[in-house]
Enzyme design. Structure first.
Site: not given
Ligand code: PEP
Ligand code: MG
Length: 576
Positions: A471, A194, A337, A461, A301, A508
């Site tokens: 990740r 993130h 979201r 994710d 987000r 996304c």
């Molecule tokens: C994802 O998990 O691909 C996503 C878009 O959400 P985040 O990166 O905020 O977990």
């Molecule tokens: Mg995610």
């Protein structure tokens, strides 16, 4: 002497700045006791460093503008007060005068003492003050230990700072962004974390996995951060600097070329229209999304509203943020979201349970929201109120099974009734979608489709959970690969299920904005891509070169690949 350290690119770009280490606690501290005659001199050094830290905070305040300034000023005020705290100062003086500690050792001792005091407090707010104390004392330690040549200092004074850290939490990055930060070099971490996403969002070049950064870089060293090549150049030469200037010129030219695409439609070579949506966290993202001709916001987000402050954002604060987002998009649809707290997005207000053994597999996303119905309802009310100002959809993160969607819908219905009683305007309808990022949700997607209006695939994710590879862990780069056949088959399954149910499916995750994967996603049948707005023109440019019908004809073949290496080779051949 010039030194080059290599790392993995997490956010593209280049920056020239001076190094600011965030782990001054790693500095060696001189622990030899002072001789009697050294005490006064040492006190002088200590107070000089305190003055430097105060001065730095004043300068920071001067550099900040706009909304971020208001938020960051809160931190600066707290830190400035601490630097003048009589008890803290008396404690330090005593350690030097009576305990015969050298300044560095006294600061370290004081940091440990105060951390222990705050750590023991029950109140989560007071406990969180521990970080303030640590950050303030670290600032003084770093001022104390700063060593730099006069020439370098002269140049460094004219440029901003590049953060050198072991890793950086998204909340810290959000805070530091207001300090005029130019870029980040982290010794661990991955491009899918993130923090990396936030760096791209803030336009900060970032390298991760620069293992030897902390050992080789000192505070105030002049650094050329080259997140195009994946290098950090310490003490760059004139030749490096001219490469930097050439990059700046090229980036400006490329920007002008792409800008011409801003108002162009998004079509593949064979004329198929594709929707390009924006992932947005800040008002700057929203402005950029408009400027780049986004078709709407595919992912807002909201958790970043929860990460920036110590207290939970109020209904009105959230309402204002969501309303500004909708109005900022001028009639284009936006997808908000609901809060996706937990895992690496721990909130400052203490909502996320601490001490979970496996936070990524723990109470995060909708699981957390449903356990805090009153906090969640505050957000739901803010969303419903803002939805009257323009087209909006709501997206639920980390869904595993239908009952979660049913529970969320119940809370929305209750909030609607409440708002109606209060005579507050309500939107007629508010489509609700599920994030597909848990393998169970992807496999059993048909069941979820019965309870929602659209899907958004979160590959960041989904890949982590399908591949059992964190990740954020760069040691797993050979596994965490978007071309893994298991992931491709799941993506294809979800996209087809959405099409059969006649419900929109967007994607996304970070790969949506990476031109290396544009052909792959078209091949899998995707029509809606949601990405950081800085990527929109690149993807539009790439799409115009691709023949969708040709790619679709080869989908079955690609889905038979056995390894990601094989999938990569096949894709290259198919694209030609
Ligand atoms: C994802 O998990 O691909 C996503 C878009 O959400 P985040 O990166 O905020 O977990
Ligand atoms: Mg995610």
């Amino acid at each position: 002497m010039r030194q080059v350290l290599s790392g993995t690119i997490a956010a593209h770009g280049m920056a020239l700045g001076r190094a600011r280490l965030v782990q001054p606690s790693r500095y060696a501290v001189d622990t030899r006791p002072l001789e009697e005659g050294e005490v006064e001199g040492e006190l002088g050094l200590l107070h000089e460093a305190l003055d430097t830290a105060r001065q730095e905070l004043r300068e920071l305040r001067g550099k900040l503008h706009g909304a971020l300034a208001r938020e960051v000023n809160e931190f600066i005020d707290a830190h400035s007060l601490l630097l003048d705290d009589a008890e803290l100062l008396r404690g330090l003086d005593d350690l030097v005068r009576v305990g015969r500690y050298r300044s560095g050792a006294a600061l370290k001792k004081q940091r440990e003492r105060l951390s222990a005091v705050f750590e023991a407090m029950d109140d989560p707010y007071l406990r969180s003050r521990k970080e303030d104390v640590e950050q303030v004392i670290n600032r003084v330690i770093s001022a104390l230990q700063r060593q730099t040549s006069p020439e370098e200092r002269k140049l460094a004074a004219r440029v901003g700072e590049i953060l050198i850290a072991d890793s950086i939490a998204p909340a810290d990055m959000a805070q530091l962004a207001g300090y005029g930060l130019l870029g980040v070099v982290a010794s661990s971490g991955s491009a899918y974390s993130h923090s990396a996403i936030l760096a791209r969002s803030l336009g900060l070049p970032m390298l991760v996995g620069t293992r030897d950064a902390l050992a080789n870089i000192r505070d105030d060293d002049l650094i050329l951060l080259d997140a195009e090549r994946g290098e950090t150049v310490v003490h760059p030469t004139a030749q490096d600097l001219s490469r930097y200037r050439a990059w700046q010129r090229e980036a400006a030219n490329e920007g002008r070329r792409l800008a011409k695409l801003a108002n162009a439609p998004t079509r593949t070579r064979d004329g198929i229209e594709i929707a390009l949506l924006a992932n947005a966290e800040t008002s700057a993202d929203v402005a950029l999304a408009r400027a780049r001709g986004a078709d709407g916001v595919g992912l807002y987000r909201t958790e970043f509203l929860f990460l920036r402050k110590r207290a939970l954002p109020s209904e009105d604060e959230q309402f204002t943020a969501y309303r500004d987002l909708v109005m900022g998009m001028g009639g284009l649809p936006v997808t908000i979201r609901t809060m996706d707290l937990g895992a690496d997005k721990a909130d400052a207000a203490g909502l996320v349970a601490r001490g979970e053994e496996n936070p990524a597999l723990g109470v995060r996303g909708v699981r957390l929201s449903l356990r805090h119905p009153s906090v969640f309802t505050t957000q739901i009310r803010a969303i419903l109120r803002a939805a009257c100002y323009g087209p909006m959809r709501v997206l639920i993160p980390m869904v595993t099974q239908p009952d979660e969607l049913i529970a969320v819908r119940t809370l929305f219905n209750l909030a609607r009734q409440e708002l109606k009683r209060e005579n507050i305007d309500l939107p007629e309808k508010l489509p609700m979608g599920a994030m597909i990022e848990v393998p169970a949700a992807a496999i059993n997607v048909r069941a979820l489709l019965e309870h929602c209006d659209f899907l958004a695939i979160g590959t960041n994710d989904l890949a982590q959970y399908v591949l059992a590879a964190d990740r954020g862990n760069d040691a797993l780069d050979n596994i965490y690969n978007p071309l893994q056949p298991a992931l491709l088959r799941l993506l294809s399954h979800v996209i087809s299920a959405g099409r059969r149910a006649r419900k929109p499916v967007s994607l996304c995750g970070e790969i949506a904005g990476d031109v290396n994967f544009t052909a792959l996603l078209l091949l899998l049948g995707l029509h809606e891509f949601s990405m950081h707005p800085s990527q929109i023109l690149h993807v539009r440019d790439r799409l115009a070169t691709l023949d969708r019908a040709h790619l679709r004809r080869h989908a079955a073949q690609l889905l038979r690949a056995h390894t990601h290496e094989q999938a990569e080779a096949m894709l290259a051949e198919i694209v030609g």
